[in-house]
Design an enzyme around this catalytic site. Sequence first.
Site, PDB file in Angstrom:
ATOM      1  N   HIS A 206       0.799  -1.231   0.000  1.00 18.49           N
ATOM      2  CA  HIS A 206       0.000   0.000   0.000  1.00 18.49           C
ATOM      3  C   HIS A 206       0.829   1.277   0.000  1.00 18.49           C
ATOM      4  O   HIS A 206       0.294   2.361  -0.116  1.00 18.49           O
ATOM      5  CB  HIS A 206      -0.912   0.030   1.221  1.00 18.49           C
ATOM      6  CG  HIS A 206      -0.167   0.321   2.490  1.00 18.49           C
ATOM      7  ND1 HIS A 206       0.399  -0.659   3.232  1.00 18.49           N
ATOM      8  CD2 HIS A 206       0.140   1.489   3.092  1.00 18.49           C
ATOM      9  CE1 HIS A 206       1.021  -0.108   4.261  1.00 18.49           C
ATOM     10  NE2 HIS A 206       0.888   1.201   4.197  1.00 18.49           N
TER      11      HIS A 206
HETATM   12  C1  UD1 Z   1      -1.565   5.289   5.840  1.00 16.98           C
HETATM   13  C2  UD1 Z   1      -0.265   5.754   6.459  1.00 16.98           C
HETATM   14  C3  UD1 Z   1       0.721   4.604   6.517  1.00 16.98           C
HETATM   15  C4  UD1 Z   1       0.103   3.357   7.083  1.00 16.98           C
HETATM   16  C5  UD1 Z   1      -1.160   3.008   6.313  1.00 16.98           C
HETATM   17  C6  UD1 Z   1      -1.820   1.749   6.802  1.00 16.98           C
HETATM   18  C7  UD1 Z   1       0.257   8.117   6.062  1.00 16.98           C
HETATM   19  C8  UD1 Z   1       1.143   9.049   5.345  1.00 16.98           C
HETATM   20  N1  UD1 Z   1       0.362   6.834   5.696  1.00 16.98           N
HETATM   21  O1  UD1 Z   1      -1.390   5.157   4.483  1.00 16.98           O
HETATM   22  O2  UD1 Z   1       1.812   5.005   7.342  1.00 16.98           O
HETATM   23  O3  UD1 Z   1       1.023   2.273   7.037  1.00 16.98           O
HETATM   24  O4  UD1 Z   1      -2.055   4.104   6.430  1.00 16.98           O
HETATM   25  O5  UD1 Z   1      -3.028   1.479   6.189  1.00 16.98           O
HETATM   26  O6  UD1 Z   1      -0.516   8.488   6.906  1.00 16.98           O
HETATM   27  N2  UD1 Z   1      -9.288   4.525   2.138  1.00 16.98           N
HETATM   28  C9  UD1 Z   1     -10.536   4.010   2.036  1.00 16.98           C
HETATM   29  N3  UD1 Z   1     -11.159   3.549   3.110  1.00 16.98           N
HETATM   30  C10 UD1 Z   1     -10.589   3.601   4.309  1.00 16.98           C
HETATM   31  C11 UD1 Z   1      -9.325   4.127   4.391  1.00 16.98           C
HETATM   32  C12 UD1 Z   1      -8.681   4.591   3.317  1.00 16.98           C
HETATM   33  O7  UD1 Z   1     -11.099   3.925   0.971  1.00 16.98           O
HETATM   34  O8  UD1 Z   1     -11.198   3.166   5.268  1.00 16.98           O
HETATM   35  C13 UD1 Z   1      -8.553   4.926   0.922  1.00 16.98           C
HETATM   36  C14 UD1 Z   1      -8.540   6.379   0.667  1.00 16.98           C
HETATM   37  O9  UD1 Z   1      -9.498   6.638  -0.269  1.00 16.98           O
HETATM   38  C15 UD1 Z   1      -7.130   6.607   0.145  1.00 16.98           C
HETATM   39  C16 UD1 Z   1      -6.331   5.566   0.826  1.00 16.98           C
HETATM   40  O10 UD1 Z   1      -7.196   4.521   1.103  1.00 16.98           O
HETATM   41  O11 UD1 Z   1      -7.090   6.419  -1.238  1.00 16.98           O
HETATM   42  C17 UD1 Z   1      -5.774   6.063   2.105  1.00 16.98           C
HETATM   43  O12 UD1 Z   1      -4.651   6.725   1.845  1.00 16.98           O
HETATM   44  P1  UD1 Z   1      -3.931   7.555   2.982  1.00 16.98           P
HETATM   45  O13 UD1 Z   1      -4.924   8.251   3.794  1.00 16.98           O
HETATM   46  O14 UD1 Z   1      -2.797   8.273   2.366  1.00 16.98           O
HETATM   47  O15 UD1 Z   1      -3.331   6.494   3.935  1.00 16.98           O
HETATM   48  P2  UD1 Z   1      -2.679   5.132   3.599  1.00 16.98           P
HETATM   49  O16 UD1 Z   1      -2.206   4.968   2.231  1.00 16.98           O
HETATM   50  O17 UD1 Z   1      -3.652   4.148   4.105  1.00 16.98           O
END
Ligand code: UD1
Length: 362
Positions: A206
């Site tokens: 991820h």
């Molecule tokens: C984040 C953390 C990372 C951690 C990871 C674990 C940062 C910079 N990165 O990255 O350190 O290891 O979480 O998961 O904070 N989304 C959903 N549903 C959810 C959650 C997220 O659809 O319940 C999607 C969002 O639309 C987005 C992505 O997942 O596209 C989340 O991205 P982001 O918020 O940057 O965090 P992670 O990539 O999860």
Amino acid sequence: MKNDKNIVSIVGTRPNFIKLAPVYHNLAGKINHKIIHTGQHYDFEMSDIFFKEFKLPVPEFNLSIGSAPPSHQIGEMMKRIEDIFNEHEFELVIVYGDTNSTLAGALAASKANLKLAHVEAGIRSFDRSMPEEINRILTDNLSDYLFAPTDMAVENIKNADLPGQVYQTGDLSVETLQEYLPMSEDSRILTRLNIDHDSYILFTMHRAENTLHSESLLSIIKVMERITETMIVFPIHPRTKGVLELNNLYKRISSCKNVKIIEPIGYVDFVQLARNSTKIVTDSSGIQKESYLLSIPCVTLRNNTEWVETVHEGWNKLVGTDSEKIIKAILEWFPHNDKQKQIFGNGNTSKVISDKILEAVE
Ligand code: UD1
């Protein structure tokens, strides 16, 4: 006797919730402890399921931030946390790990002049291109209390000459695994997926540096297409799914006969899948620790790690995203150190952290 001061934990993502749970339960009944959930992760599978499994209460505050570019996300979180700090009196703020929610919480606490404690302080990959590395460096710099999980984390803090007080605490994953391993035996995930133990690789990916580069994505896909002898189970992170769909690559992976793409799973199912796999292939930070603690060899899709000790002990191989290197590491045996695992402490981390927090607000 219960301390009548108020403290608050700020969390927002899956790895934050996992670290919050043991600390929350250890502090229960000893002090007024509230939770701010930033809403960085918001689906049932990425958030609510962990509150349920870890018996955490519904957070008093939910900022519902959701996805946004990092500066928007952090800025918006800070604004809303500041509003809460203006309306409620807190003595100390606890943040966990290295996510955008961690940094936003740390900055807001610092601007409000509140004491700040950082759980999982001092870990470093020494790769400043990772957003998480910058989040760790900044959060550690702002913290009054640095709870460092390993010897190396303590050394990193000393080398950086940080102003906060450092305490070596061990790592929370030891006690969380100790508690949930027996429960994972009741998990039905293997039956549900129709797979046998010791017959598959567990795969997760991820990180922005992997998902946002088409070369890395294509290289990983090549691995999936070439490892045809072994089943690959891939609980997919929403970010990864989104990027693959956007690039028309999702169908290509899901059509590989040996690949089972599944929705993100809860902790109990995850532990059951991990402990029964032959190898774990991942770019996650926390999963590298868990695979070490479960004695499952780990192939890490990065060129560096914040858990170098797991590499030194032979349980973890850093291979980046070169498909040849990944396949070689998947197929080869890892000569490893079988002696008792000591890097991450003996499982009393939440007690050490809680005692220090109570002392700090006396
Ligand atoms: C984040 C953390 C990372 C951690 C990871 C674990 C940062 C910079 N990165 O990255 O350190 O290891 O979480 O998961 O904070 N989304 C959903 N549903 C959810 C959650 C997220 O659809 O319940 C999607 C969002 O639309 C987005 C992505 O997942 O596209 C989340 O991205 P982001 O918020 O940057 O965090 P992670 O990539 O999860």
